[in-house]
Design an enzyme around this catalytic site. Structure first.
Site, PDB file in Angstrom:
ATOM      1  N   HIS A   1       0.853  -1.194   0.000  1.00  0.00           N
ATOM      2  CA  HIS A   1       0.000   0.000   0.000  1.00  0.00           C
ATOM      3  C   HIS A   1       0.887   1.242   0.000  1.00  0.00           C
ATOM      4  CE1 HIS A   1      -3.898  -1.964   1.827  1.00  0.00           C
ATOM      5  NE2 HIS A   1      -3.473  -2.554   0.716  1.00  0.00           N
TER       6      HIS A   1
ATOM      7  N   CYS B   1      -2.009  -0.389   7.491  1.00  0.00           N
ATOM      8  CA  CYS B   1      -1.250   0.857   7.404  1.00  0.00           C
ATOM      9  C   CYS B   1      -1.362   1.658   8.703  1.00  0.00           C
ATOM     10  CB  CYS B   1      -1.707   1.668   6.203  1.00  0.00           C
ATOM     11  SG  CYS B   1      -1.324   0.834   4.647  1.00  0.00           S
TER      12      CYS B   1
ATOM     13  N   GLU C   1       1.098   3.845   1.834  1.00  0.00           N
ATOM     14  CA  GLU C   1       1.674   4.240   3.127  1.00  0.00           C
ATOM     15  C   GLU C   1       2.878   3.373   3.487  1.00  0.00           C
ATOM     16  OE1 GLU C   1      -1.517   3.489   2.414  1.00  0.00           O
ATOM     17  OE2 GLU C   1      -2.876   4.242   3.943  1.00  0.00           O
TER      18      GLU C   1
HETATM   19 ZN   LIG Z   1      -3.312   0.230   3.740  1.00  0.00          ZN
END
Ligand SMILES: [Zn+2]
Length: 158
Positions: free
Chosen positions: A47, A80, A49
């Site tokens: 992801h 995250c 982040e």
């Molecule tokens: Zn995430």
């Protein structure tokens, strides 16, 4: 947030959901950037982040991102949010609300959970409409039969 949106724009060519993130150091300079690259690298943890946090930690040569601010176009998920808490960033700024999987105040609030000893400040909804529109148009383009989108960020699988 403009920089995070620019990162998000890099994701779609690989079929990845356009989410972008930057990490700012204590002096406000960008020390980490990332966009969702789950499809591109075949990694469920890739992801925006996570990618930006890893780059920021490399830049400061340690895992603690004390004094840093993480800016992301979509409310962080549980993974995250966990990484954000563990990285000890001081502040999280996000754009679109994720009412299906958000862990920064929507479905959960992992980041500000009082049981944790590090709780970053959360600033939600910055350029929320613009951040949500990027996601909405991405998913509209991927739907054979476009369904109405009820809110920015709604209907995404992530
Ligand atoms: Zn995430």
């Amino acid at each position: 947030m403009r920089l995070a949106l620019a990162e998000a724009a890099l994701a779609p060519p690989t079929g990845d959901v356009p989410v972008g993130c930057v990490v700012l150091g204590p002096d406000g300079s960008v020390i980490g950037r990332g966009h969702n690259e789950r499809e591109a690298v075949g990694d469920p943890t890739a992801h925006a982040e996570m990618v930006a946090i890893r780059e920021a930690a490399e830049a400061v040569c340690e895992w603690r991102l004390t004094g840093c601010t993480l800016v992301v176009t979509l409310e962080p998920c549980t993974m995250c949010a966990g990484a954000i808490v563990l990285s000890r960033v001081d502040r999280v700024v996000y754009g679109a609300v994720d009412d299906k999987a958000g862990a920064a105040g929507s479905l959960w609030d992992v980041i500000r959970d009082r049981r944790l000893n590090h709780r970053p400040e959360v600033v939600p909804g910055v350029l929320a409409e613009e951040c949500g529109a990027v996601l909405t148009s991405f998913f509209d383009g991927h739907r054979a039969d476009p369904a109405p989108v009820k809110a920015p960020g709604a209907g995404k699988d992530f």
